[in-house]
Design a protein around this motif. Structure first.
Motif, mmCIF file in Angstrom:
data_model
loop_
_atom_site.group_PDB
_atom_site.id
_atom_site.type_symbol
_atom_site.label_atom_id
_atom_site.label_comp_id
_atom_site.label_asym_id
_atom_site.label_seq_id
_atom_site.Cartn_x
_atom_site.Cartn_y
_atom_site.Cartn_z
ATOM 1 N N THR A 14 0.638 -1.780 0.252
ATOM 2 C CA THR A 14 0.534 -0.077 0.160
ATOM 3 C C THR A 14 1.018 1.413 0.007
ATOM 4 O O THR A 14 2.302 1.320 0.368
ATOM 5 N N GLU A 15 0.195 2.457 -0.320
ATOM 6 C CA GLU A 15 0.906 3.706 -0.020
ATOM 7 C C GLU A 15 1.547 4.033 0.907
ATOM 8 O O GLU A 15 2.213 4.974 1.813
ATOM 9 N N ARG A 16 1.392 3.279 2.027
ATOM 10 C CA ARG A 16 1.022 3.439 3.423
ATOM 11 C C ARG A 16 2.448 2.690 4.328
ATOM 12 O O ARG A 16 2.216 2.414 5.167
ATOM 13 N N ASP A 65 -5.399 0.997 -1.187
ATOM 14 C CA ASP A 65 -4.030 0.397 -1.284
ATOM 15 C C ASP A 65 -3.522 1.445 -1.992
ATOM 16 O O ASP A 65 -2.267 1.666 -2.122
ATOM 17 N N MET A 66 -4.584 2.630 -2.415
ATOM 18 C CA MET A 66 -3.680 3.475 -3.391
ATOM 19 C C MET A 66 -3.199 4.815 -2.314
ATOM 20 O O MET A 66 -3.228 5.862 -3.572
ATOM 21 N N TRP A 67 -3.327 5.084 -1.476
ATOM 22 C CA TRP A 67 -3.600 6.651 -0.334
ATOM 23 C C TRP A 67 -3.524 6.086 1.165
ATOM 24 O O TRP A 67 -3.079 5.004 1.280
ATOM 25 N N THR A 68 -2.865 7.128 1.159
ATOM 26 C CA THR A 68 -2.674 7.432 2.651
ATOM 27 C C THR A 68 -4.287 7.681 2.969
ATOM 28 O O THR A 68 -4.837 8.254 2.501
ATOM 29 N N PHE A 69 -4.721 7.093 4.531
ATOM 30 C CA PHE A 69 -5.542 7.352 5.122
ATOM 31 C C PHE A 69 -5.657 9.058 5.293
ATOM 32 O O PHE A 69 -6.922 9.231 4.631
ATOM 33 N N GLU A 70 -4.901 9.558 5.319
ATOM 34 C CA GLU A 70 -5.684 10.950 5.116
ATOM 35 C C GLU A 70 -5.606 11.609 4.163
ATOM 36 O O GLU A 70 -6.019 12.820 4.161
ATOM 37 N N GLU A 71 -4.658 11.597 3.187
ATOM 38 C CA GLU A 71 -5.270 12.128 1.811
ATOM 39 C C GLU A 71 -6.150 11.795 1.068
ATOM 40 O O GLU A 71 -6.916 12.055 0.549
ATOM 41 N N ALA A 72 -7.048 10.047 1.241
ATOM 42 C CA ALA A 72 -8.264 9.674 0.767
ATOM 43 C C ALA A 72 -8.989 10.927 1.447
ATOM 44 O O ALA A 72 -9.905 11.317 1.136
ATOM 45 N N SER A 86 -9.045 6.461 -7.862
ATOM 46 C CA SER A 86 -8.226 5.659 -7.055
ATOM 47 C C SER A 86 -8.157 4.627 -8.358
ATOM 48 O O SER A 86 -7.528 3.869 -7.813
ATOM 49 N N ARG A 87 -9.567 4.497 -9.091
ATOM 50 C CA ARG A 87 -9.601 3.390 -9.991
ATOM 51 C C ARG A 87 -8.381 4.067 -11.286
ATOM 52 O O ARG A 87 -7.724 2.425 -11.382
ATOM 53 N N GLN A 129 -5.014 0.944 -11.827
ATOM 54 C CA GLN A 129 -4.421 0.573 -13.408
ATOM 55 C C GLN A 129 -3.687 0.839 -13.573
ATOM 56 O O GLN A 129 -2.411 0.001 -14.399
ATOM 57 N N GLU A 130 -2.481 1.974 -12.931
ATOM 58 C CA GLU A 130 -1.381 2.797 -13.435
ATOM 59 C C GLU A 130 -0.623 1.827 -13.158
ATOM 60 O O GLU A 130 0.669 1.479 -13.291
ATOM 61 N N THR A 131 -0.884 1.342 -11.730
ATOM 62 C CA THR A 131 0.308 0.941 -10.956
ATOM 63 C C THR A 131 0.635 -0.866 -11.184
ATOM 64 O O THR A 131 1.325 -1.393 -11.122
ATOM 65 N N PHE A 132 -0.540 -1.058 -11.031
ATOM 66 C CA PHE A 132 -0.858 -3.077 -11.467
ATOM 67 C C PHE A 132 -1.054 -3.147 -12.842
ATOM 68 O O PHE A 132 -1.517 -4.610 -13.004
ATOM 69 N N ALA A 133 -2.214 -2.268 -13.601
ATOM 70 C CA ALA A 133 -1.962 -2.461 -14.775
ATOM 71 C C ALA A 133 -3.425 -3.779 -14.672
ATOM 72 O O ALA A 133 -4.965 -3.699 -14.608
ATOM 73 N N ASP A 134 -3.734 -5.112 -15.647
ATOM 74 C CA ASP A 134 -4.473 -6.011 -15.726
ATOM 75 C C ASP A 134 -5.136 -6.594 -14.628
ATOM 76 O O ASP A 134 -6.058 -7.296 -13.749
ATOM 77 N N SER A 135 -4.299 -6.732 -13.231
ATOM 78 C CA SER A 135 -4.048 -7.447 -11.920
ATOM 79 C C SER A 135 -4.123 -6.463 -11.150
ATOM 80 O O SER A 135 -4.611 -7.281 -9.892
ATOM 81 N N ALA A 136 -4.534 -5.111 -11.358
ATOM 82 C CA ALA A 136 -5.751 -3.838 -10.165
ATOM 83 C C ALA A 136 -6.835 -4.921 -9.926
ATOM 84 O O ALA A 136 -7.466 -5.654 -10.492
#
Length: 619
Positions: A491-493, A561-568, A595-596, A600-607
């Motif tokens: 995760t981003e955290r 998984d795409m954020w820190t909690f505070e940023e989200a 978030s989507r 997609q940018e990080t995990f591609a087809d396994s997002a």
């Protein structure tokens, strides 16, 4: 301090005595029900309550039998039944009513059968506060647990002698925002009388016992009437006990009553070729009682079956037992999760090719029909459930990693992040407390998710090791080697990817799970994973800490998984006011879409799939 409390009490009583009085008229128009029995025998318990210092005094209580039909009508909700006997459109007139009064309507249904043990069914409650209605009329339709109720209210001021001053004022609006047309119908009238010298004995009833309230002096402190079968108006004049912290409690309840709750939902499968194993549900009982839930299914075999079965079971259980959350939050939530766990077992068992063998659900994974290879099925789900009770209490239960966050906006959102609370920590395999509680003596292994761990035993990196004092700690050497292998973070955290691995020499093939608690996952349940949730209860006013606004978000890990909690939560807290609902909704949808795209940018087809429910608390 005591003198100040006494003065505050005197001022409140004096203010109440200065309220203008009038005549309040209630017209029960009709009701529509979902999933009603073939025979609808509806009755409505009508209670008028007025403030007495810091307490509510129940001034009048009556019951009217409204519906007695065979269920042939088809214009109810979703093809349900409409209760439409001749006793609908009967009017009740209450005289000499103060503006601080409230009307409470409890809707019940008597069973259509004559079984001795048949129980009356509670359909829901409508609470109408006269002071609020005088500021802003209410809709004519009011949501119940099972359907909705249509009413008309009118109000007219009176002088000291009870003579009407002016024309009646409509306090309810039609579905198009227009005034409801007044009906000229027969009515029953009650007049103000002096309180009796001793409490009136209550009439015994077959209705369910009333629910235990959170606060004794509270709004709706007598939720379910004990007088459900009264045929005549009875003078109860029952004063509801005051809270010891009366001034503070009254202020808190006033805030809860005024607090407005709105919510938005989102789900997306992620990559086009991926199955969406996420699901969610929302239940609105009335304007102050809700349930919100997110479930993230997992498993290549039956992840979607698991989340759908659990969702259905939880909805059914909570609809039937919601009122019991007031007195038994831990027990009711635990029972709810147990019902979901059992529902998953039944649902998977019914799938083609699945059978029960030695208490385990198995399938033939072999390629040769003549030589079956039976192995344990794979399927389970996370579950995070938030119940808002009486507008003031948050009961939250969870298993897995679909986190729930509560946040209040920053005073200066341009320079500060919001204050966030993770309601229950994710049940990650890297939590030492979870490992010690159930996994340290298990035959399963808790290891970092190294891609070569099955080929090279040296890559089987245990997350925990002994601390030299008889306890356990995170293995720093394994962390170092995981970093050297470039495993990175989940995760981003900065959370590391770890799994619970069933034993190699176990009865079935090795299986991995990335959480210590889940519903389903029946093979892992043999090795320390549990379906039992963590459950917490919090006052919403305490969580808000004096703030006028707050936001609650429950979402699957595909979002978090795409954020820190505070940023989200900053994205969700800094939105348009409630008065601009369309713009606010678009901002929420933009957050999930961002978030989507990140996934997609990080995990591609396994997002991953993404699902979330966002709840706003506004003044």
């Amino acid at each position: 301090a005591q003198a100040q409390d006494s003065a505050a009490r005197h001022n409140m009583v004096a203010a109440a005595e200065q309220d203008e009085n009038g005549v309040l008229s209630l017209l029960l128009r009709r009701a529509e029900f979902e999933n009603a029995d073939s025979v609808v025998n509806t009755y409505v318990c009508i209670r008028l309550l007025e403030r007495s210092g810091f307490a509510w005094r129940q001034r009048r209580s009556t019951v009217v039998k409204c519906g007695d039909t065979s269920g042939n009508d088809t214009n109810g909700l979703n093809g349900g039944h409409e209760s439409a006997s001749a006793q609908w459109d009967e009017q009740f007139v209450f005289e000499d009513v103060r503006e601080d009064a409230k009307l409470v309507l409890d809707v019940w249904n008597a069973p259509g059968n004559t079984a001795i043990d048949a129980k009356d069914v509670y359909f829901g409650k409508v609470t109408l506060r006269l002071s609020e209605l005088l500021r802003e009329p209410a809709p004519e339709w009011h949501e119940l647990i099972n359907g909705r109720l249509c009413i008309q209210l009118t109000w007219v001021l009176t002088d000291d002698e009870g003579l009407e001053l002016g024309s009646p004022r409509l306090l309810t609006l039609g579905s198009n925002g227009s005034d409801v047309t007044a009906h000229a119908v027969p009515h029953r009238t009650e007049s103000r009388v002096a309180p009796p010298s001793a409490p009136t004995k209550k009439v015994e009833s077959d209705a369910p016992a009333k629910a235990k309230p959170f606060a004794r002096n509270g709004d709706d402190a007598s939720d379910l009437s004990d007088d459900s079968m009264l045929e005549e108006i009875v003078d109860l004049d029952e004063e509801i006990a005051e809270d010891e912290d009366s001034a503070d409690a009254s202020l808190a309840l006033a805030g809860a009553a005024a607090r407005k709750i709105s919510y938005y939902e989102y789900t997306h499968r992620g990559p086009p070729a991926k199955e969406n194993q996420d699901t969610y549900f929302t239940i609105r009982f009335d304007e102050r009682n809700f349930v919100f839930a997110v479930l993230d299914g997992h498993g290549g075999d039956f992840g979607r079956v698991a989340s759908q079965a659990a969702s259905s079971a939880m909805q059914s259980y909570l609809r039937a037992h919601f009122s019991e959350l007031r007195a038994k939050p831990q027990e009711i939530m635990t029972a709810c999760f147990e019902s979901a766990h059992k529902a998953i077992y039944r649902a998977i068992k019914e799938q083609d090719g699945v059978k029960e063998e030695g208490g385990m659900l198995v399938m033939d994974f072999g390629e040769d029909e003549d030589s079956p290879e039976w192995d344990a099925v794979d399927g389970g789900t996370t579950a995070s459930v938030a119940a808002i009770v009486d507008g003031e209490h948050l009961i939250y239960a969870a298993v897995g990693d679909s986190a729930g966050l509560f946040a209040i906006p920053a005073a200066n959102p341009e320079a500060e992040l919001p204050q966030c609370v993770e309601l229950i920590a994710e049940h990650s395999p890297t939590r030492v407390d979870e490992f010690v509680a159930r996994l340290s003596t298990s035959a399963a292994s808790v290891v970092y998710n190294h891609p070569e761990m099955f080929e090279d035993p040296a890559c089987m990196l245990n997350v925990f090791c002994r601390d030299g004092r008889g306890g356990w700690k995170v293995d720093e050497e394994s962390e170092r080697r995981a970093d050297e292998a470039g495993l990175g973070f989940k995760t981003e955290r900065g959370d590391r990817a770890a799994v619970i691995l069933t034993p190699e020499d176990g009865e079935y093939s090795q299986m991995m799970l990335n959480m210590t608690r889940s519903i389903g996952d029946f093979y892992h349940q043999k090795f320390g994973v549990t379906w039992k949730p963590d459950v917490i209860t919090r006052k919403i006013s305490d969580l808000m800490g004096g703030s006028q606004k707050a936001v609650l978000c429950i979402a699957s890990d595909g979002v978090w998984d795409m954020w820190t909690f505070e940023e989200a939560m900053a994205e969700l807290a800094n939105v348009e006011p409630a008065s601009r609902a369309a713009e606010r909704k678009q901002q929420v949808m933009d957050f999930f879409e961002t978030s989507r795209q990140k996934g997609q940018e990080t995990f591609a087809d396994s997002a991953d799939n993404l699902t979330g429910v966002v709840v706003y608390f506004d003044p």
